[in-house]
Design a protein around this motif. Structure first.
Motif, PDB file in Angstrom:
ATOM      1  N   ALA A  29       2.196   2.194  -4.392  1.00  0.00           N
ATOM      2  CA  ALA A  29       3.618   2.133  -4.062  1.00  0.00           C
ATOM      3  C   ALA A  29       4.485   2.484  -5.256  1.00  0.00           C
ATOM      4  O   ALA A  29       5.615   2.939  -5.100  1.00  0.00           O
ATOM      5  CB  ALA A  29       3.985   0.741  -3.548  1.00  0.00           C
ATOM      6  N   GLY A  30       3.964   2.296  -6.473  1.00  0.00           N
ATOM      7  CA  GLY A  30       4.722   2.625  -7.663  1.00  0.00           C
ATOM      8  C   GLY A  30       4.789   4.110  -7.948  1.00  0.00           C
ATOM      9  O   GLY A  30       5.485   4.535  -8.874  1.00  0.00           O
ATOM     10  N   SER A  31       4.047   4.932  -7.186  1.00  0.00           N
ATOM     11  CA  SER A  31       4.043   6.379  -7.371  1.00  0.00           C
ATOM     12  C   SER A  31       4.518   7.058  -6.097  1.00  0.00           C
ATOM     13  O   SER A  31       4.435   6.495  -5.006  1.00  0.00           O
ATOM     14  CB  SER A  31       2.635   6.862  -7.734  1.00  0.00           C
ATOM     15  N   ASP A  32       4.987   8.289  -6.231  1.00  0.00           N
ATOM     16  CA  ASP A  32       5.533   9.046  -5.111  1.00  0.00           C
ATOM     17  C   ASP A  32       4.393   9.680  -4.316  1.00  0.00           C
ATOM     18  O   ASP A  32       3.651  10.504  -4.845  1.00  0.00           O
ATOM     19  CB  ASP A  32       6.472  10.130  -5.630  1.00  0.00           C
ATOM     20  N   PRO A  33       4.221   9.332  -3.017  1.00  0.00           N
ATOM     21  CA  PRO A  33       3.119   9.882  -2.223  1.00  0.00           C
ATOM     22  C   PRO A  33       3.409  11.261  -1.646  1.00  0.00           C
ATOM     23  O   PRO A  33       2.522  11.889  -1.071  1.00  0.00           O
ATOM     24  CB  PRO A  33       2.962   8.847  -1.103  1.00  0.00           C
ATOM     25  N   ASP A  34       4.640  11.744  -1.781  1.00  0.00           N
ATOM     26  CA  ASP A  34       5.034  12.989  -1.118  1.00  0.00           C
ATOM     27  C   ASP A  34       5.377  14.132  -2.065  1.00  0.00           C
ATOM     28  O   ASP A  34       5.255  15.303  -1.684  1.00  0.00           O
ATOM     29  CB  ASP A  34       6.247  12.727  -0.211  1.00  0.00           C
ATOM     30  N   ASN A  35       5.807  13.826  -3.278  1.00  0.00           N
ATOM     31  CA  ASN A  35       6.268  14.865  -4.195  1.00  0.00           C
ATOM     32  C   ASN A  35       5.442  14.865  -5.475  1.00  0.00           C
ATOM     33  O   ASN A  35       5.244  13.812  -6.093  1.00  0.00           O
ATOM     34  CB  ASN A  35       7.743  14.645  -4.546  1.00  0.00           C
ATOM     35  N   CYS A  36       4.961  16.037  -5.855  1.00  0.00           N
ATOM     36  CA  CYS A  36       4.160  16.161  -7.066  1.00  0.00           C
ATOM     37  C   CYS A  36       4.966  15.699  -8.270  1.00  0.00           C
ATOM     38  O   CYS A  36       6.126  16.080  -8.445  1.00  0.00           O
ATOM     39  CB  CYS A  36       3.695  17.604  -7.250  1.00  0.00           C
ATOM     40  N   SER A  37       4.350  14.895  -9.102  1.00  0.00           N
ATOM     41  CA  SER A  37       5.043  14.334 -10.258  1.00  0.00           C
ATOM     42  C   SER A  37       5.237  15.352 -11.379  1.00  0.00           C
ATOM     43  O   SER A  37       5.912  15.060 -12.371  1.00  0.00           O
ATOM     44  CB  SER A  37       4.274  13.127 -10.797  1.00  0.00           C
ATOM     45  N   TYR A  38       4.661  16.537 -11.247  1.00  0.00           N
ATOM     46  CA  TYR A  38       4.745  17.551 -12.300  1.00  0.00           C
ATOM     47  C   TYR A  38       6.186  17.869 -12.676  1.00  0.00           C
ATOM     48  O   TYR A  38       6.518  18.046 -13.852  1.00  0.00           O
ATOM     49  CB  TYR A  38       4.039  18.830 -11.850  1.00  0.00           C
ATOM     50  N   LYS A  44       6.213   8.221 -17.314  1.00  0.00           N
ATOM     51  CA  LYS A  44       5.897   7.052 -18.134  1.00  0.00           C
ATOM     52  C   LYS A  44       4.626   6.357 -17.666  1.00  0.00           C
ATOM     53  O   LYS A  44       3.745   6.024 -18.459  1.00  0.00           O
ATOM     54  CB  LYS A  44       7.062   6.064 -18.117  1.00  0.00           C
ATOM     55  N   ARG A  45       4.497   6.116 -16.379  1.00  0.00           N
ATOM     56  CA  ARG A  45       3.257   5.554 -15.826  1.00  0.00           C
ATOM     57  C   ARG A  45       3.178   5.911 -14.353  1.00  0.00           C
ATOM     58  O   ARG A  45       4.164   5.832 -13.637  1.00  0.00           O
ATOM     59  CB  ARG A  45       3.192   4.032 -16.008  1.00  0.00           C
ATOM     60  N   GLN A  46       1.981   6.312 -13.908  1.00  0.00           N
ATOM     61  CA  GLN A  46       1.788   6.673 -12.513  1.00  0.00           C
ATOM     62  C   GLN A  46       0.326   6.513 -12.143  1.00  0.00           C
ATOM     63  O   GLN A  46      -0.550   6.452 -13.007  1.00  0.00           O
ATOM     64  CB  GLN A  46       2.211   8.127 -12.271  1.00  0.00           C
ATOM     65  N   ALA A  47       0.056   6.445 -10.846  1.00  0.00           N
ATOM     66  CA  ALA A  47      -1.322   6.452 -10.360  1.00  0.00           C
ATOM     67  C   ALA A  47      -1.893   7.852 -10.570  1.00  0.00           C
ATOM     68  O   ALA A  47      -1.252   8.847 -10.250  1.00  0.00           O
ATOM     69  CB  ALA A  47      -1.358   6.078  -8.881  1.00  0.00           C
ATOM     70  N   VAL A  48      -3.096   7.928 -11.131  1.00  0.00           N
ATOM     71  CA  VAL A  48      -3.734   9.213 -11.425  1.00  0.00           C
ATOM     72  C   VAL A  48      -5.140   9.215 -10.832  1.00  0.00           C
ATOM     73  O   VAL A  48      -5.829   8.193 -10.796  1.00  0.00           O
ATOM     74  CB  VAL A  48      -3.794   9.472 -12.948  1.00  0.00           C
ATOM     75  N   GLY A  63      -6.478  15.579 -14.181  1.00  0.00           N
ATOM     76  CA  GLY A  63      -5.975  14.502 -13.341  1.00  0.00           C
ATOM     77  C   GLY A  63      -4.896  14.992 -12.411  1.00  0.00           C
ATOM     78  O   GLY A  63      -4.126  15.902 -12.757  1.00  0.00           O
ATOM     79  N   VAL A  64      -4.831  14.393 -11.233  1.00  0.00           N
ATOM     80  CA  VAL A  64      -3.828  14.778 -10.247  1.00  0.00           C
ATOM     81  C   VAL A  64      -3.055  13.542  -9.807  1.00  0.00           C
ATOM     82  O   VAL A  64      -3.560  12.421  -9.852  1.00  0.00           O
ATOM     83  CB  VAL A  64      -4.463  15.467  -9.017  1.00  0.00           C
ATOM     84  N   CYS A  65      -1.818  13.763  -9.386  1.00  0.00           N
ATOM     85  CA  CYS A  65      -0.946  12.670  -8.970  1.00  0.00           C
ATOM     86  C   CYS A  65      -1.291  12.224  -7.547  1.00  0.00           C
ATOM     87  O   CYS A  65      -2.120  12.830  -6.864  1.00  0.00           O
ATOM     88  CB  CYS A  65       0.512  13.091  -9.064  1.00  0.00           C
ATOM     89  N   LEU A  66      -0.636  11.173  -7.093  1.00  0.00           N
ATOM     90  CA  LEU A  66      -0.883  10.630  -5.761  1.00  0.00           C
ATOM     91  C   LEU A  66      -0.545  11.638  -4.674  1.00  0.00           C
ATOM     92  O   LEU A  66      -1.301  11.815  -3.710  1.00  0.00           O
ATOM     93  CB  LEU A  66      -0.072   9.346  -5.568  1.00  0.00           C
ATOM     94  N   ALA A  67       0.589  12.332  -4.810  1.00  0.00           N
ATOM     95  CA  ALA A  67       1.004  13.293  -3.785  1.00  0.00           C
ATOM     96  C   ALA A  67       0.002  14.430  -3.654  1.00  0.00           C
ATOM     97  O   ALA A  67      -0.357  14.840  -2.545  1.00  0.00           O
ATOM     98  CB  ALA A  67       2.390  13.842  -4.113  1.00  0.00           C
ATOM     99  N   GLY A 326       6.345  -1.511  -7.950  1.00  0.00           N
ATOM    100  CA  GLY A 326       5.705  -1.201  -6.679  1.00  0.00           C
ATOM    101  C   GLY A 326       5.905  -2.296  -5.651  1.00  0.00           C
ATOM    102  O   GLY A 326       6.106  -2.028  -4.462  1.00  0.00           O
ATOM    103  N   LEU A 327       5.884  -3.548  -6.104  1.00  0.00           N
ATOM    104  CA  LEU A 327       6.050  -4.677  -5.181  1.00  0.00           C
ATOM    105  C   LEU A 327       7.462  -4.768  -4.636  1.00  0.00           C
ATOM    106  O   LEU A 327       7.693  -5.385  -3.594  1.00  0.00           O
ATOM    107  CB  LEU A 327       5.689  -5.985  -5.892  1.00  0.00           C
ATOM    108  N   GLU A 328       8.413  -4.173  -5.347  1.00  0.00           N
ATOM    109  CA  GLU A 328       9.791  -4.193  -4.865  1.00  0.00           C
ATOM    110  C   GLU A 328       9.967  -3.304  -3.641  1.00  0.00           C
ATOM    111  O   GLU A 328      10.940  -3.436  -2.896  1.00  0.00           O
ATOM    112  CB  GLU A 328      10.737  -3.718  -5.975  1.00  0.00           C
ATOM    113  N   LYS A 329       9.003  -2.392  -3.416  1.00  0.00           N
ATOM    114  CA  LYS A 329       9.091  -1.503  -2.267  1.00  0.00           C
ATOM    115  C   LYS A 329       8.451  -2.168  -1.055  1.00  0.00           C
ATOM    116  O   LYS A 329       7.558  -2.996  -1.189  1.00  0.00           O
ATOM    117  CB  LYS A 329       8.388  -0.172  -2.571  1.00  0.00           C
TER     118      LYS A 329
END
Length: 401
Positions: A29-38, A44-48, A63-67, A326-329
């Motif tokens: 939830a702390g990372s964007d599931p739809d848009n590439c973080s590139y 600063k910090r993301q799921a990889v 490494g690749v982002c969540l999206a 992430g928990l705030e979402k």
């Protein structure tokens, strides 16, 4: 190789409680599931994640982002790397050959500021083993170092593991030695053991930039014994009053009182002068508040940069801060937690990924119907799910072979 595909109701190591599942959810939830973080640069910090299907070579970790995991690597052999700091998505760059990112087709050839380790090849700890490790018969959890971000078996940390409710951040021994000034802070703020060392003959001279202590005998035992005790008490009182305040100089101190600028003290030097030491071995466990106690004077800032750990001065760098975001979402409290609490972590993530993709696909389908002015009929929904089943392959679990 041990069988892992069946859920064993008597095996505690494959079950997680609601709190652990909530943590897994808030990592996503702390990372964007739809848009590439590139496009956001070095986040600063993301799921990889790593894709063994596209980049199987240990010589070219990527490494690749969540999206991109959801959009570009559906059905591939994916390795979950939890989170990484200051990382830019590699999907579709030179490490992927002819493979092109579907979200951002044009990217730099390489992300030169990215840091990689053996985690990207599904290897962890000083033992360089995979996770889950089907050959490991010990029920041993893994803990991430907050500096190098590698994961370690508790039995390979070289220290006694403390209560995670009390001390949540760990720095491995190798990283402590790369920034040796941290051993001084560890003696005062980290989990024990510590011992008090008296230095009646010596005064400690600190090389802050190098991070090491230099001891120089400057007076004899007799002159030390003759030192007035009132002066020592006064110094200790001043140290106590200044210890919790930053060592940055005020504008007034720098411009109007040159004498004051010569006496501004460094918290690290103060701590070293107190004679409290710790054996320099094993991983170190810290309370979440420990970063706020680090000195931020000019010399110490230089030392952090030299040791490649400037992020330790950033309170928002912590995993806790990331998970709280992430928990705030709404997803952080998703009812999937109640539906999947009997599954192991790999199975739970499989469900979460599937749910993410299903939600995205349904939203796109409904948006298309609205845009085209179509009525959503039973036949259209059935056709949609038939197409979804036809192209959806179950995500490979890297732990089961």
């Amino acid at each position: 190789m041990a069988e892992n595909t069946d859920v064993d109701a008597d095996s505690d190591d494959i079950f997680v409680n609601e709190e652990e599942l909530e943590k897994a959810l808030c990592v996503l939830a702390g990372s964007d599931p739809d848009n590439c973080s590139y496009s956001r640069g070095y986040v600063k910090r993301q799921a990889v994640f790593a894709c063994n299907t596209c980049t199987p070579s240990a010589a070219e970790p990527a490494g690749v982002c969540l999206a991109c995991t959801n959009k570009c690597h559906d059905g591939h052999d994916i390795v979950e790397l939890y989170t990484k700091r200051n990382f830019r998505c590699d999907c579709g760059n030179s490490k992927f050959g002819e493979f092109q990112c579907q979200l951002i087709p044009t990217k730099d050839v390489q992300n030169v500021r990215n840091h990689y380790n053996h985690n990207f090849n599904d290897r962890y700890c000083t033992c360089d083993r995979p996770y889950p490790d089907t050959d490991d018969q010990e029920n041993d959890e893994m803990i991430q170092c907050v500096v190098c971000e590698d994961w370690f078996h508790t039995r390979h940390l070289g220290c006694t593991v403390v209560d995670p409710e009390e001390l949540q951040e760990m720095v491995c021994e190798a990283c402590m030695n790369k920034a040796p000034f941290l051993w001084t802070y560890a003696a005062h703020f980290a989990a024990p053991p510590v011992v008090t060392i008296d230095h009646p003959k010596e005064e400690v001279e600190v090389d802050v930039e190098g991070g090491e202590e230099k001891e120089e005998e400057i007076v004899s035992r007799q002159s030390v014994e003759d030192e007035p005790s009132t002066s020592a008490r006064h110094t200790r009182q001043e140290d106590a009053s200044n210890r919790m305040s930053p060592c940055k100089r005020t504008h007034e101190e720098m411009t109007n009182n040159p004498a004051t600028t010569q006496t501004v003290t460094c918290k690290l030097k103060e701590l070293q002068g107190q004679g409290l030491e710790r054996a320099k071995q094993g991983g170190v466990f810290w309370p979440y508040s420990w970063r706020s106690k680090l000195c931020t004077c000019t010399d110490c800032k230089r030392a952090y940069v030299a040791a490649d750990v400037p992020f330790l001065m950033d309170q928002s760098d912590t995993i806790l801060a990331y998970e709280n975001r992430g928990l705030e979402k709404p997803f952080g409290q998703h009812p999937l937690m109640a539906l999947t609490n009997w599954m192991n972590r790999s199975q739970q993530l499989e469900v979460i990924y599937g749910f993410n993709e299903l939600t995205t696909s349904i939203t796109a389908f409904l948006d298309q119907c609205v845009a085209e002015g179509k009525t959503v009929t039973v036949e259209a929904v059935q056709e949609f799910f038939e197409e979804l089943r036809a192209r959806k392959r179950r995500r490979t679990n890297t732990g089961y072979q």
